[in-house]
Design an enzyme around this catalytic site. Structure first.
Site, PDB file in Angstrom:
ATOM      1  N   LYS A 181       0.819  -1.237  -0.008  1.00  0.00           N
ATOM      2  CA  LYS A 181       0.038  -0.077   0.024  1.00  0.00           C
ATOM      3  C   LYS A 181       0.848   1.234   0.202  1.00  0.00           C
ATOM      4  O   LYS A 181       1.738   1.621   1.155  1.00  0.00           O
ATOM      5  CB  LYS A 181      -0.953   0.182   1.179  1.00  0.00           C
ATOM      6  CG  LYS A 181      -1.844   1.394   1.156  1.00  0.00           C
ATOM      7  CD  LYS A 181      -2.374   1.646   2.419  1.00  0.00           C
ATOM      8  CE  LYS A 181      -2.027   2.627   3.147  1.00  0.00           C
ATOM      9  NZ  LYS A 181      -1.757   3.817   2.764  1.00  0.00           N
ATOM     10  N   GLU A 227      10.602   0.883  10.125  1.00  0.00           N
ATOM     11  CA  GLU A 227      11.461   2.038   9.821  1.00  0.00           C
ATOM     12  C   GLU A 227      10.681   3.141  10.081  1.00  0.00           C
ATOM     13  O   GLU A 227       9.771   3.688   9.478  1.00  0.00           O
ATOM     14  CB  GLU A 227      11.858   2.048   8.526  1.00  0.00           C
ATOM     15  CG  GLU A 227      12.356   0.722   7.919  1.00  0.00           C
ATOM     16  CD  GLU A 227      14.003   0.613   8.308  1.00  0.00           C
ATOM     17  OE1 GLU A 227      14.645   1.868   8.687  1.00  0.00           O
ATOM     18  OE2 GLU A 227      14.606  -0.441   8.211  1.00  0.00           O
ATOM     19  N   CYS A 256      13.485  10.645   6.962  1.00  0.00           N
ATOM     20  CA  CYS A 256      13.477  10.176   8.294  1.00  0.00           C
ATOM     21  C   CYS A 256      14.873  10.140   8.717  1.00  0.00           C
ATOM     22  O   CYS A 256      14.807  10.550   9.989  1.00  0.00           O
ATOM     23  CB  CYS A 256      13.008   8.699   8.360  1.00  0.00           C
ATOM     24  SG  CYS A 256      13.670   7.939   7.003  1.00  0.00           S
ATOM     25  N   GLU A 312      10.042  15.276  15.708  1.00  0.00           N
ATOM     26  CA  GLU A 312      10.250  15.266  14.361  1.00  0.00           C
ATOM     27  C   GLU A 312       9.529  16.398  13.581  1.00  0.00           C
ATOM     28  O   GLU A 312       8.193  16.021  13.647  1.00  0.00           O
ATOM     29  CB  GLU A 312      10.092  13.603  13.852  1.00  0.00           C
ATOM     30  CG  GLU A 312      10.405  13.727  12.173  1.00  0.00           C
ATOM     31  CD  GLU A 312      10.401  12.124  11.807  1.00  0.00           C
ATOM     32  OE1 GLU A 312       9.051  11.736  12.185  1.00  0.00           O
ATOM     33  OE2 GLU A 312      11.235  11.649  11.196  1.00  0.00           O
TER      34      GLU A 312
END
Ligand code: NDP
Length: 507
Positions: free
Chosen positions: A205, A279, A313, A410
């Protein structure tokens, strides 16, 4: 005579031509837009299940974040459609794919890699159109690396016994794979290439905002004549992801995305016996020592945080500068920021493209306001942002305390927080002071210091005198809240295999 000879010389010709051409009024670049017509979009896309396009029960519109222009209608997969995709993957696994010779499997992967290379311009334009990233990045980074991943894992497909000696590696079955929007095709390659090389079939997906390159990839799958059902693509939002995770017939889940969703998936799968790799996010420290080559380091800082609008990331979002060089670094950095071109992702001169979605823009704006309110000093270079679409100017924060949200959370946008340190010990302590542990950068001319730092930094990847370098042969993954499992390299095969034999030889 001499005069005549001079007037016919090539240089004089050139000078004459220049005289006739308009003189530039200033030194701003002329736009260099990449032609869009290499991509032909359908009005409506279904799900790719069992080698066929299946008409979706529900759809949504995917847009271009640079101007909010609708691009296509895309399926929002229902639980029944996800179940059909998983069944197709299971059938393909049991009725052929797990039995064909590994060398045959490798041939399919090589074909996919070659088709990606052949169609790389088309994919690059589509990636920039749907995701907002600058064309020079999709063209020079996403596409070459995606093809390289398939080439690399094609090489392993018939050598699994050598990769894991005495362990009799076998595929797991069906892998459910959920990927984010920051590197749509590259994350697809990171997931699909090792899964197929190891002999599995997949249901993947893509992210809700960037489904189009995964849908174009279905064309590549057909061109490579991959047996039906080996790769299945279903589109949709988080609800579709939930269905993949919950499916009883999925043997392994591979997820890249936020820590929050990663934790929810881990909770859902606890005790199920399914394999899982995560991850997740990061808040990497990019550490500049006073003996570093400053101009190169400044380029590394820019690449570390403004590459792909900071939607990375492993972005170097916390800059740790040794106190003695703080002023020159900040000055050079600000000067360099004024040269970044923000704008049309399809312009080959663009350095910083559009923010991927309205939701992400709001998140960046919220955190940036929090930074200013908490007391940090904000700098943004003068730049005119387009009126339509989602945009955020490259931003630097100075006077940042460790406790500020912009130093902890983040942001996933083009926003850098600068902190200082005095000693290497302090740099390590500050760098590790985060719940994440994905990556870090060290800039120094001393090799011994690089090794000393790398040993102490709790990060899956440590770059030295460079940043954001990727290679399919190099394992990538995190510690702590950045997740577990590795993608890339021989390590990236292991989560897609089960073993009958003895313990690993050599790890
Ligand atoms: P998500 O973690 O929500 O999205 C990642 C993928 O998971 C998408 O395909 C998403 O679908 C899907 N998903 C969402 N919810 C679920 C669920 N409950 N179960 C299974 N799959 C699910 O990230 P966002 O896109 O919302 O971004 C939020 C933040 O996450 C960003 O601001 C950034 O900080 C971080 N992030 C980190 C990434 C990384 O590589 N480390 C990548 C992307 C984001 P859908 O597209 O519909 O959301």
């Amino acid at each position: 005579m001499r005069t005549k000879a001079r007037t016919t010389s090539p240089l004089t010709e050139l000078e004459r031509k220049q005289e006739r051409s308009p003189v530039p009024k200033d030194w701003t670049y002329a736009p260099a837009p990449e032609a869009r017509d290499i991509v032909s979009l359908r009005e409506r896309y279904g799900h790719f299940i069992g080698g066929e396009w299946i008409e979706p029960a529900e759809t949504y519109t995917t847009i271009s974040p640079a101007d909010e222009e609708p691009l296509a209608e895309v399926g929002q997969a229902t639980p029944e459609e996800v179940a059909a995709a998983v069944t197709a993957a299971r059938d393909a696994f049991e009725n052929g794919w797990s039995e064909i010779s590994p060398a045959e499997r490798a041939k399919y992967l090589f074909r996919i890699a070659r088709v990606l290379q052949e169609r790389s311009r088309e994919f690059a334009v589509l990636e920039s159109l749907n995701g907002g990233k600058p064309i020079k990045e999709s063209r020079d980074v996403d596409l070459p690396l995606s093809a390289a991943h398939f080439f690399y894992y094609a090489g392993w497909a018939d050598k699994l016994e050598y990769a894991f000696p005495n362990r009799r590696p076998r595929p797991l079955g069906v892998a459910g794979q959920i990927i984010p929007w920051n590197f749509p095709l590259l994350m697809l390659a990171w997931k699909i290439a090792p899964a197929l090389a190891a002999g599995n079939t997949v249901v993947l997906k893509p992210a809700e905002t960037t489904p189009l390159s995964a849908l174009l990839f279905c064309d590549v799958v057909r061109q490579a004549e991959l047996p039906a059902g080996v790769v299945n693509i279903v589109t949709g939002d988080g609800r579709t992801g939930v269905e993949i995770v919950k499916s009883d017939d999925v043997d392994k889940v591979a997820f890249t995305g936020s820590t929050e969703v990663g934790k929810a998936i881990q909770r859902e799968l606890a005790g199920s016996g399914k394999k899982l790799t995560l991850e997740l996010g990061g808040k990497a420290a990019n550490i500049i020592f006073d003996d570093a080559a400053l101009d190169q380091a400044v380029e590394g800082i820019i690449n570390g945080i403004y590459f792909n609008q900071g939607h990375v990331c492993c972005a170097g979002s916390r800059l740790l500068v040794q106190e003695s060089i703080y002023e020159p670094v900040v000055e050079k950095l600000k000067r360099r920021l004024t040269t970044l071109r923000v704008g049309d992702p399809l312009d080959k001169n663009t350095d910083v493209g559009a923010i991927n979605s309205k939701q992400q823009l709001e998140k960046i704006e919220e955190l940036v306001s929090a930074g200013a309110e908490e007391g940090a000093e904000i700098y943004q270079p003068p730049c005119r942002l387009p009126e339509k679409g989602y945009w955020f100017a490259p931003t630097v924060f100075t006077n940042v305390a460790q406790s500020y949200r912009i130093a902890q959370e983040e942001i996933f946008g083009p926003v850098l927080s600068i902190l200082t340190f005095r000693t290497p010990e302090e740099a390590v302590e500050k760098a590790n002071n985060t719940p994440y542990g994905l990556s870090a950068g060290v800039w120094t001319e001393k090799g011994s210091r690089i090794l000393w730092m790398a040993e102490r930094l709790r990060a899956g990847v440590v770059w030295a005198n460079t940043y954001n370098r990727f290679d399919p042969s190099s394992p990538f993954g995190g510690y702590k809240e950045s997740g577990f499992g590795r993608e890339g390299g021989r390590h990236g095969l292991e989560p897609y295999l089960q073993f009958d034999g003895s313990e690993p030889f050599g790890g």
